[in-house]
Design an enzyme around this catalytic site. Structure first.
Site, PDB file in Angstrom:
ATOM      1  CG  ASN A 208      41.195  43.639  40.532  1.00  0.00           C
ATOM      2  OD1 ASN A 208      42.180  43.792  39.806  1.00  0.00           O
ATOM      3  ND2 ASN A 208      41.250  42.992  41.690  1.00  0.00           N
ATOM      4  CD1 TRP A 209      39.404  44.268  34.034  1.00  0.00           C
ATOM      5  CD2 TRP A 209      40.869  45.400  32.760  1.00  0.00           C
ATOM      6  NE1 TRP A 209      38.697  45.132  33.238  1.00  0.00           N
ATOM      7  CE2 TRP A 209      39.555  45.836  32.440  1.00  0.00           C
ATOM      8  CE3 TRP A 209      41.952  45.972  32.080  1.00  0.00           C
ATOM      9  CZ2 TRP A 209      39.314  46.823  31.482  1.00  0.00           C
ATOM     10  CZ3 TRP A 209      41.705  46.946  31.113  1.00  0.00           C
ATOM     11  CH2 TRP A 209      40.408  47.366  30.825  1.00  0.00           C
ATOM     12  CE  LYS A 210      40.364  39.476  40.988  1.00  0.00           C
ATOM     13  NZ  LYS A 210      39.727  38.367  41.678  1.00  0.00           N
TER      14      LYS A 210
ATOM     15  CG  HIS B  63      42.156  41.854  45.878  1.00  0.00           C
ATOM     16  ND1 HIS B  63      42.217  40.475  45.805  1.00  0.00           N
ATOM     17  CD2 HIS B  63      41.014  42.218  45.250  1.00  0.00           C
ATOM     18  CE1 HIS B  63      41.142  40.039  45.156  1.00  0.00           C
ATOM     19  NE2 HIS B  63      40.397  41.073  44.810  1.00  0.00           N
TER      20      HIS B  63
ATOM     21  CD  GLU C 226      36.637  42.603  46.579  1.00  0.00           C
ATOM     22  OE1 GLU C 226      35.980  42.554  45.550  1.00  0.00           O
ATOM     23  OE2 GLU C 226      37.867  42.443  46.616  1.00  0.00           O
TER      24      GLU C 226
ATOM     25  N   GLY D 213      35.451  35.139  43.242  1.00  0.00           N
ATOM     26  CA  GLY D 213      35.786  34.224  42.150  1.00  0.00           C
ATOM     27  C   GLY D 213      34.937  32.965  42.102  1.00  0.00           C
TER      28      GLY D 213
ATOM     29  CB  SER E 224      30.454  35.798  43.140  1.00  0.00           C
ATOM     30  OG  SER E 224      31.572  34.977  43.342  1.00  0.00           O
TER      31      SER E 224
ATOM     32  N   GLY F 176      35.519  41.294  39.603  1.00  0.00           N
ATOM     33  CA  GLY F 176      36.677  40.641  39.005  1.00  0.00           C
ATOM     34  C   GLY F 176      36.236  40.018  37.695  1.00  0.00           C
ATOM     35  N   GLY F 177      35.738  38.791  37.782  1.00  0.00           N
ATOM     36  CA  GLY F 177      35.345  38.032  36.595  1.00  0.00           C
ATOM     37  C   GLY F 177      34.408  38.782  35.655  1.00  0.00           C
TER      38      GLY F 177
END
Ligand code: PGA
Length: 252
Positions: free
Chosen positions: A8-10, A94, A166, A172, A213, A234-235
């Site tokens: 997920n590149w947000k 989300h 999640e 994050g 994470s 994510g990250g």
């Protein structure tokens, strides 16, 4: 069996960054036999990303969608729009949508309905926040998110469903769930979906992912876990090396 990896590149990548990352992914990860990759770029770059991954095993997801089919809803993107630009999946509910945009389970229920009407597979995100975790309310929070978010959906039990667990406190940051805790999370999700639809639905149509994470070091313990059908990052999905590390950690 292939496990799923959603990146997920947000709102983190530009168009050119999305394109160059997608190119590397297509070249070096798309052929992996044990990982089914799903990319979720920002809306304006879905089309460009789809042109790159087309013909490969990589799939495309929207990060969000409107709770309506079509009409005068300025700024919204429909499930049909997502389908038209090549998405097969849509992320729904989300934690950042629930938190920053006050999305509640009712609204999420309408969005799930839209995804199925358009022929998209929903990736429903659920999870408790830190306060709820401390009060040992994880089970009841997940139960409510699943019951209210997924009740009375016309497309079930025939359609596929992905649930991404999640925990909000793990997104994050550095802390993530201890992988062994996934068994009880999985059983909670199973119990609620069995009550809502059927055990057959859960066994045949539902996949359960973990997100929060995850990086290359933590990934293998989740990949090896029998109660995890995949990961949502994510990250770690924002640059090629870290995404590659997560993907190659699946050695099963
Ligand atoms: P993270 O994000 O991997 O950076 O924790 C996960 C998510 O928000 O889905």
């Amino acid at each position: 069996m292939k496990k799923i990896l959603v990146a997920n590149w947000k709102m983190n990548l530009s168009g050119s960054q999305s394109v160059s990352l997608a190119e590397k992914i297509k070249k070096r990860i798309s052929g992996f036999s044990k990982v089914k990759l799903i990319l979720a770029p920002a809306f304006p770059f879905l089309n460009q990303t789809e042109k790159i991954i087309s013909g490969s095993a990589v799939s495309l997801a929207g990060q969000n969608l409107a709770p309506w089919k079509e009409g005068d809803y300025t700024g919204e993107v429909s499930a049909d729009n997502l389908k038209e630009v090549g998405c097969s999946y849509a992320i729904v509910g989300h934690a950042e949508r629930r938190g920053y945009f006050n999305e509640n389970n009712d609204l999420i229920n309408k969005k799930i309905d839209q995804t199925l009407s358009a022929g998209l597979t929903p990736i429903l995100c659920v999870g408790e926040n830190y306060r709820e975790k401390e009060k040992k309310q994880t089970g009841s929070v997940l139960g409510r998110q699943i019951r209210e978010g997924l009740q009375k959906i016309k497309g079930f039990p025939e359609a596929d469903l992905i649930i991404a667990y999640e925990p909000v406190w793990a997104i994050g940051g550095e802390k993530s769930l201890a992988p062994e805790e996934m068994q009880s999370i999985f059983m909670t999700i199973k119990k609620n979906l069995t009550n809502l639809y059927s055990e057959k639905f859960f066994d045949e149509k539902v996949k359960v992912l973990y997100g929060g994470s995850v990086d290359g070091d933590k990934a293998s313990a989740f990949w090896e876990n029998d109660f995890v059908d995949g990961l949502l990052v994510g990250g770690a999905g924002l640059n090629f090396d870290s995404l590659y590390k997560v993907a190659v950690a699946n050695r099963l």
